[in-house]
Write an enzyme that holds these catalytic residues in place. Structure first.
Site, mmCIF file in Angstrom:
data_model
loop_
_atom_site.group_PDB
_atom_site.id
_atom_site.type_symbol
_atom_site.label_atom_id
_atom_site.label_comp_id
_atom_site.label_asym_id
_atom_site.label_seq_id
_atom_site.Cartn_x
_atom_site.Cartn_y
_atom_site.Cartn_z
ATOM 1 N N HIS A 168 0.791 -1.174 -0.009
ATOM 2 C CA HIS A 168 -0.113 0.044 -0.006
ATOM 3 C C HIS A 168 0.902 1.276 0.059
ATOM 4 C CE1 HIS A 168 0.372 -0.499 4.362
ATOM 5 N NE2 HIS A 168 0.384 0.627 4.354
ATOM 6 N N ASP B 196 0.917 -7.826 2.845
ATOM 7 C CA ASP B 196 0.983 -6.453 2.076
ATOM 8 C C ASP B 196 2.238 -5.968 1.894
ATOM 9 O OD1 ASP B 196 -0.456 -3.141 3.303
ATOM 10 O OD2 ASP B 196 0.839 -3.773 1.584
ATOM 11 N N SER C 102 4.318 2.078 7.959
ATOM 12 C CA SER C 102 4.061 0.866 7.269
ATOM 13 C C SER C 102 5.356 0.591 6.492
ATOM 14 C CB SER C 102 2.844 0.834 6.492
ATOM 15 O OG SER C 102 1.738 0.960 7.212
#
Lengths: 456, 110
Positions: free
Chosen positions: A262, A298, A371
């Site tokens: 992402h 992810d 992240s």
């Protein structure tokens, strides 16, 4: 609330001293702290940030909140006429102050303050909280030691040399875009005390002598400015920018960076990677692999156009120990404005499917922007995983930075090694085809005990 | 691990204190309080947060953001400011305890 002397034993050790009257000598502020505060929290980001108020009985009105924001970087020097002198010989060595710029990120810190101020000194006086130095911007410091309203002004101390004063609490609670950040804003003590000395000398002839009584700054070797601002392994964290989106990443080979899908979603997309050291370096790369949206992992892998030099390559772990002390290094909260933040906690859970770790949970403070960043074992410095997400309660909208999820490096390492050595993406492609029980775990559902039988 | 922290904990607790500010003759007008650090014991010098003084500033809190202001003399606050400092006991001090009300705090079951 009135003062009522009363005999019952105090809940925490010997009885408290009664409050002693004091006089205000001066209010002081560290201009450099204010400048960094304005650049980090001011301008367009201002409306996103809120800071806790000093402890006070009634609700805080908008005006008062504005007052407190103005006062956030101000401190006060008081003189206590009686009470302390009688004890002077009872208390150990005088305080010493750690010079600015000599405490590396990740250093353990001890905060000592009184939650809710003077409301309940019997219970809360000098409560301790532990954390690490998370980030620095000049005299503006951040720690993940959790503090509460009322601890403003409390001291933050180093473990080595024991009890040297590093900073004072400026704002115990910070919210960004309604998300509790879980970091405490500090003002370094050394520049504050220098400002106090200067003020005492220029204020009034009879306060000049007090300047000499303020605690001294530690001399060498503590006074040597830091060469490398942080633990060796922290330098493997990089900032990854893709258009207007940015996030964190970790260097796993001289020309290979792992981040989250992402953050860098499209294969062949060109991304900009900024290593921690040297600060100014920028290296272009392109996404060679990103898992599909359907994959619970992810992950994206970036191949750099040139080698990253001088960065310590992290050692991937082969084992996980629940309860061990861990550190997350990421660009959450401040992103490009200053280097990566280090937050500490423990490995709170290792979720397994068929005896294979598929998810790691930690108690570190993890924020938007972290992240893709690395999760390290604090003791060994080994790379444990890649931070993927923290937790939001959809019912209340509350975000919990201290509950977050990472992808175990053991899931990625074989495929990364295969790609590094042969350029073969086969191993990484398998991340798009993981078993259903793993998907269930990452959907935060209970792993199915067994496949449900048809009723027909 | 605890042994590593003990010396720092002792210094921190001995240096820690709490500072409260109120108006002379109007204790019900509000009590502002924060934490502080005892810098020196003889004479007693304490460093605490400045947020609790904003209600007492003669010129209002704007004076805190005036360009270049890095310190303000003690008389920047009104004469009705009353300050008290409370610190933890040394092992030897046999003084009586002070009871304070606990407005606004409760301990809900988790």
């Amino acid at each position: 609330a009135g003062l009522e002397p009363s005999p019952p034993a105090r809940h925490r050790g010997p009885p408290l001293e009664p409050p002693h009257p004091a006089e205000l000598l001066l209010l002081l502020s560290c201009p450099d702290f204010r400048a960094h505060f304005a650049s980090l929290f001011g301008s367009e980001a201002a409306e996103q940030w809120r800071f806790a108020s000093a402890a006070r009985e009634e609700e805080v009105s908008e005006d008062e909140e504005e007052d407190q924001l103005r006062a956030l970087s101000w401190f006060a020097l008081l003189r206590v006429r009686h009470g302390l002198e009688e004890e002077a010989d009872l208390r150990g060595p005088a305080l010493a102050v750690v010079p600015l710029g000599t405490v590396p990120k990740g250093t353990p810190l001890l905060a000592c303050g009184s939650p809710f101020g003077s409301f309940c000194p019997d219970i809360f006086l000098n409560t301790l909280s532990r954390g690490v130095l998370s980030n620095t911007a000049g005299p503006l410091l951040l720690t993940d030691a959790r503090c509460l309203p009322g601890t403003e002004g409390g001291g933050v101390f180093a473990v080595r040399p024991a009890g040297a004063l590093v900073a004072l609490v400026a704002a115990p609670l910070c919210w960004k875009a309604h998300e509790w950040v879980g970091l405490t804003l500090l003002c370094a003590a050394a520049p504050l005390l220098r400002a106090a000395r200067d003020a005492l000398r220029s204020l009034h002839p009879n306060t000049t002598s007090l300047a000499a009584l303020l605690p001294p700054e530690l001399g060498a070797p503590w006074a040597l400015p830091l060469q490398d601002p942080g633990p060796l392994w922290a330098a493997a964290a990089v900032l990854v920018e893709y258009g207007t989106v940015w996030g964190s990443g970790v260097v796993v080979a001289p020309r290979l960076v792992v981040t989250c899908r992402h953050v860098a979603p499209r294969e062949m997309a060109r991304v900009l990677v900024r290593p921690t050291t040297p600060k100014s370096a920028k290296i272009w790369g392109h996404v060679v692999f990103a898992t599909r949206e359907t994959s619970p992992y992810d992950i994206a892998v970036v191949s750099l156009e040139k080698e990253l030099e001088g960065v310590h390559m992290p050692v991937p772990t082969e084992h996980f120990h629940e309860g061990e002390t861990v550190s997350v290094v990421g660009f959450g909260v401040f992103g490009q404005a200053c280097g990566p933040s280090v937050t500490s906690g423990i490995l709170s859970a290792v979720v397994q499917v068929d005896d294979t770790p598929v998810m790691l949970q930690t108690t570190c403070a993890v924020h938007g922007g972290s992240s893709g960043g690395p999760l390290f074992s604090t003791s060994s410095g080994d790379l444990l995983g890649i931070v993927a997400s923290n937790t939001r309660d959809n019912n209340t909208g509350a975000t919990y930075p201290h509950l977050n999820f990472s992808i175990p490096i053991t899931v990625l390492q074989p495929a990364l090694q295969r790609y590094s050595q042969t350029g073969d993406l086969g191993g990484l492609r398998e991340l798009d085809h993981v078993a259903e029980p793993v998907r269930v775990v990452w959907r935060l559902q209970r792993p199915l005990a067994e496949t449900p039988r048809s009723k027909l | 691990m605890r042994r590593q922290w003990e010396p720092a904990m002792r210094v921190a607790e001995q240096a820690g204190c709490v500072v409260s500010a109120s108006r002379a003759g109007q204790p019900e007008a509000g009590l502002w309080s924060c934490s502080g650090v005892i810098l020196s014991r003889s004479p007693g010098l304490v460093l605490c947060h400045g947020g609790i003084f904003t209600p007492f500033l003669r010129a209002g809190s704007r004076v805190l953001t005036e360009a270049g202001a890095s310190f303000l003399p003690g008389d920047s606050c009104g004469d009705d400011l009353r300050l008290h400092v409370q610190w933890g006991p040394t092992a030897a001090s046999p003084l009586g305890r002070v009871e304070r009300g606990r407005p606004g705090l409760c301990t809900p079951q988790c």
